[in-house]
Design an enzyme around this catalytic site. Sequence first.
Site, PDB file in Angstrom:
ATOM      1  N   HIS A  90       0.845  -1.200   0.000  1.00 18.81           N
ATOM      2  CA  HIS A  90       0.000   0.000   0.000  1.00 18.81           C
ATOM      3  C   HIS A  90       0.877   1.245   0.000  1.00 18.81           C
ATOM      4  O   HIS A  90       1.820   1.335   0.768  1.00 18.81           O
ATOM      5  CB  HIS A  90      -0.908   0.019   1.243  1.00 18.81           C
ATOM      6  CG  HIS A  90      -2.145  -0.799   1.072  1.00 18.81           C
ATOM      7  ND1 HIS A  90      -3.369  -0.400   1.554  1.00 18.81           N
ATOM      8  CD2 HIS A  90      -2.352  -1.988   0.465  1.00 18.81           C
ATOM      9  CE1 HIS A  90      -4.285  -1.307   1.239  1.00 18.81           C
ATOM     10  NE2 HIS A  90      -3.689  -2.293   0.584  1.00 18.81           N
ATOM     11  N   TYR A 112      -9.058   5.846   7.882  1.00 15.62           N
ATOM     12  CA  TYR A 112      -9.177   6.154   9.315  1.00 15.62           C
ATOM     13  C   TYR A 112     -10.154   7.327   9.419  1.00 15.62           C
ATOM     14  O   TYR A 112      -9.857   8.432   8.973  1.00 15.62           O
ATOM     15  CB  TYR A 112      -7.827   6.558   9.891  1.00 15.62           C
ATOM     16  CG  TYR A 112      -6.801   5.443   9.971  1.00 15.62           C
ATOM     17  CD1 TYR A 112      -6.056   5.065   8.858  1.00 15.62           C
ATOM     18  CD2 TYR A 112      -6.579   4.763  11.166  1.00 15.62           C
ATOM     19  CE1 TYR A 112      -5.108   4.045   8.933  1.00 15.62           C
ATOM     20  CE2 TYR A 112      -5.639   3.744  11.248  1.00 15.62           C
ATOM     21  CZ  TYR A 112      -4.915   3.397  10.125  1.00 15.62           C
ATOM     22  OH  TYR A 112      -3.990   2.374  10.211  1.00 15.62           O
ATOM     23  N   PRO A 134      -4.348   0.412  18.670  1.00 17.96           N
ATOM     24  CA  PRO A 134      -4.158  -0.064  17.289  1.00 17.96           C
ATOM     25  C   PRO A 134      -4.246   1.036  16.222  1.00 17.96           C
ATOM     26  O   PRO A 134      -3.981   0.794  15.063  1.00 17.96           O
ATOM     27  CB  PRO A 134      -5.281  -1.083  17.114  1.00 17.96           C
ATOM     28  CG  PRO A 134      -6.295  -0.722  18.127  1.00 17.96           C
ATOM     29  CD  PRO A 134      -5.556  -0.119  19.277  1.00 17.96           C
ATOM     30  N   LYS A 154       0.861  -0.361  15.082  1.00 16.40           N
ATOM     31  CA  LYS A 154       2.239  -0.548  15.538  1.00 16.40           C
ATOM     32  C   LYS A 154       2.450  -1.808  16.394  1.00 16.40           C
ATOM     33  O   LYS A 154       3.594  -2.150  16.668  1.00 16.40           O
ATOM     34  CB  LYS A 154       2.694   0.677  16.347  1.00 16.40           C
ATOM     35  CG  LYS A 154       2.861   1.929  15.513  1.00 16.40           C
ATOM     36  CD  LYS A 154       3.865   1.734  14.401  1.00 16.40           C
ATOM     37  CE  LYS A 154       3.863   2.903  13.428  1.00 16.40           C
ATOM     38  NZ  LYS A 154       4.544   2.566  12.166  1.00 16.40           N
ATOM     39  N   TYR A 202       4.067   6.247  10.075  1.00 12.67           N
ATOM     40  CA  TYR A 202       3.157   5.134   9.775  1.00 12.67           C
ATOM     41  C   TYR A 202       3.898   3.995   9.065  1.00 12.67           C
ATOM     42  O   TYR A 202       3.711   2.828   9.382  1.00 12.67           O
ATOM     43  CB  TYR A 202       2.010   5.630   8.895  1.00 12.67           C
ATOM     44  CG  TYR A 202       0.879   4.647   8.731  1.00 12.67           C
ATOM     45  CD1 TYR A 202       0.883   3.705   7.693  1.00 12.67           C
ATOM     46  CD2 TYR A 202      -0.205   4.633   9.608  1.00 12.67           C
ATOM     47  CE1 TYR A 202      -0.148   2.794   7.540  1.00 12.67           C
ATOM     48  CE2 TYR A 202      -1.243   3.721   9.468  1.00 12.67           C
ATOM     49  CZ  TYR A 202      -1.208   2.810   8.425  1.00 12.67           C
ATOM     50  OH  TYR A 202      -2.235   1.897   8.290  1.00 12.67           O
TER      51      TYR A 202
HETATM   52  C1  PHB Z   1      -6.340  -4.158  10.677  1.00 12.36           C
HETATM   53  O1  PHB Z   1      -6.400  -4.370   9.445  1.00 12.36           O
HETATM   54  O2  PHB Z   1      -6.723  -4.996  11.520  1.00 12.36           O
HETATM   55  C2  PHB Z   1      -5.779  -2.844  11.151  1.00 12.36           C
HETATM   56  C3  PHB Z   1      -5.188  -1.992  10.227  1.00 12.36           C
HETATM   57  C4  PHB Z   1      -4.672  -0.776  10.666  1.00 12.36           C
HETATM   58  C5  PHB Z   1      -4.762  -0.437  11.997  1.00 12.36           C
HETATM   59  C6  PHB Z   1      -5.346  -1.303  12.932  1.00 12.36           C
HETATM   60  C7  PHB Z   1      -5.860  -2.518  12.502  1.00 12.36           C
HETATM   61  O3  PHB Z   1      -4.271   0.760  12.416  1.00 12.36           O
END
Ligand code: PHB
Length: 389
Positions: free
Chosen positions: A72, A200, A292, A296, A384
């Site tokens: 990505h 997000y 989450p 990380k 990130y």
């Molecule tokens: C997930 O795909 O479970 C996931 C992706 C990004 C995050 C947290 C969880 O920041």
Amino acid sequence: MQTDVAIIGGGPAGLLLSQLLMKAGIRTVVLERKPRDYVLSRIRAGVLEWGSVELLEEAGVGDRMHKEGQPHHGCYLTSDDRMIRIDFLEGCGKQVMVYGQTEVTRDLYEAQEALGATILHEVDDVALHDLQSEAPFVTFTREGAQHRLDCAYVAGCDGFHGISRPSIPAEVRQEFEKVYPFGWLGILSRTPPVHEELIYANHTRGFALASMRNPMLSRYYIQVPLNDRVEDWSDDAFWEELRRRLPTEVAETLVTGPSIEKSIAPLRSFVCEPMQWGRLFLCGDAAHIVPPTGAKGLNLAVSDVFYLSRALKAQYNGGDGTLLTSYGADALQRVWKAMRFSWSMTTMLHDFPGQSAFDRRVQRVELDTLANSAAARGILAENYTGLPY
Ligand code: PHB
Ligand code: APR
């Protein structure tokens, strides 16, 4: 029993450490409390920093990741209908790999099996002894019998609820913690992801995240109050709430379906210092927990394993203990940067119960700054995709 490094915990940290050490000729024994199928049934995160990708390649588990994983080059932060793209390549020239932790763990188990690794499942009553000596040992029960494992070093990879961290005396440990006043309700569904990149979403109703595992496996989360229970949420109620928090143009394309996994996780930031004591070295969730929001958790486990495997190889292959002595400090300098990033993403994107109008305004300005400043987006992209080891 006797080995070089006793590894407590057969999750990502323990398995990756065992794999890297065995490939360097260092003997390991992994002691795991749960059956292998249980470990592999856990649904966890799905974003790998490129540094994690490279270390997994070095461990010999890159093939399926590159075949089935998805690189990505960006993600979106949204607020109501505003969509801000964070371009990783433009921001810092790096990318991430979307590949589930469950798959990483499965790949590591298979690679460990191919190396003839000693992974003992369903062990109980693990206890660490003589950690301040040059001959520590581990005792445990398995299949009703008591066992003793003599070793030179112990790697505590047994997660937040393991026994390794508490094996460091309380008077030696300094623990830093921040508990967030909400949880994440997550579901997994065999549906096409709503967007090709992660979203997000900040919304006055609460945070949401649209992620994925593959073109026909989506992973979604919505922020929920701490006292919500998963049985309070039907699939339909989840989908309706997710739609309300995503930008309209995205929500209109959402494909829903039955959840194949649904759970609520609390959010906390936690760090234990030191990460080493005598011959015990903590790795991953045993030493720290991140919310989450910054993706990380798994990447910090990999980060710790990078530092500890490097240090143990220097000790065994060159008799140089310098990196072992500095392991905790080396790992923590990177842990705290990821801790800050995860805290900042969580603070910027969630609806905090009872937050002041000032705080809400600052959240909006944070997003405005990202929308209007390539430099701000670059800093987010850098964190990130993963800071250098
Ligand atoms: C997930 O795909 O479970 C996931 C992706 C990004 C995050 C947290 C969880 O920041
Ligand atoms: N004895 C033996 N094994 C134990 C014990 C114990 N006393 N306590 C816990 N374990 C095992 C658990 O069953 C688990 O399989 O240790 C393992 C720890 O694995 P994780 O909790 O996955 O921690 P880690 O390997 O550090 O990986 C961190 O996993 O939980 C996610 O969000 C977290 O993505 C992050 C990653």
